[in-house]
Design a protein around this motif. Structure first.
Motif: not given
Ligand SMILES: [Zn+2]
Length: 166
Positions: A51, A91-92, A133, A137
Motif C-alpha cells: 500500500q 481499505c485505505l 486483511h 495485501h
Molecule cells: Zn487494505
C-alpha cells in the motif's frame, strides 16, 4: 516524521505478491516507523507494504482505541485459523468502499519483528480480521475480490448499503 503516500486501487503494486524481507537493518526499522505514522495519519487500523508501494512482506496495525499500541509484523505467516465471521471492511487503498468479507474468527500468526526476532500472536475478532486483511495485501488480494459473483466495483459503488466513508 515523513509519511508515505498510500497508493490507490487499481495500482498494479496492489496486485503483486510481495517479496520476503531478508534484511533487518536500519532501513527496515525506518520503513516500519514511517508505516506506523502513515497508518495513524490516515486513521487506519492496519497498513501493508504494497500500500506504500513497497513489494515487501511487512505490515503494521493497531486496533486499540488509544492508538498507542502499534505492532510491526515482518514475513507474517498464519499458522492456524479457526471459526468464521463476516467482517465489514474498508481499505485505505480503496476509499469509500466497504465489503462484507468472510474471515476466520481467530488466528495464530508467526512473524518477525523489525530486528528479525520471531514471535507469535493469537488474535480474535477485529484484530484477527485486520491481520487477515493485511496479510491478504501481501499476497495481492483485495477486499473487492470478496464481492459476490457478478458484482463489480462500479456496481458496488452504486449500492448505498456498501458505501461508507472511512
Ligand atoms: Zn487494505
Amino acid at each position: 516524521m515523513r509519511t508515505f503516500e498510500i497508493i490507490q486501487y487499481p495500482h498494479p503494486m496492489l496486485r503483486r505478491k510481495a517479496l520476503p524481507v531478508t534484511r533487518f537493518d536500519q532501513r527496515l526499522s525506518s520503513v516500519a516507523r514511517r508505516m506506523i505514522a502513515t497508518m495513524y495519519r490516515n486513521k487506519g487500523v492496519g497498513l501493508a507494504g504494497p500500500q506504500v508501494n513497497l513489494s515487501e512482506r511487512i505490515l503494521v496495525f493497531d486496533v486499540t482505541e488509544e492508538r498507542d499500541q502499534p505492532l510491526v509484523m515482518v514475513n507474517p505467516e498464519v499458522l492456524r485459523s479457526e471459526g468464521s465471521r463476516l467482517s465489514e471492511e474498508g481499505c485505505l487503498s480503496i476509499p469509500d468502499v466497504r465489503v462484507s468479507v468472510p474471515r476466520a474468527e481467530t488466528v495464530i500468526v508467526k512473524a518477525q519483528d523489525a530486528t528479525g526476532g520471531f514471535f507469535e500472536i493469537e488474535a480474535a475478532g477485529l484484530k484477527a480480521a485486520v491481520l487477515q486483511h493485511e496479510i491478504d495485501h501481501l499476497n495481492g488480494v483485495l477486499i473487492v475480490d470478496y464481492l459476490p459473483e457478478g458484482v463489480t466495483l462500479n456496481m458496488a459503488r452504486e449500492r448505498p448499503s456498501r458505501l461508507a466513508v472511512r
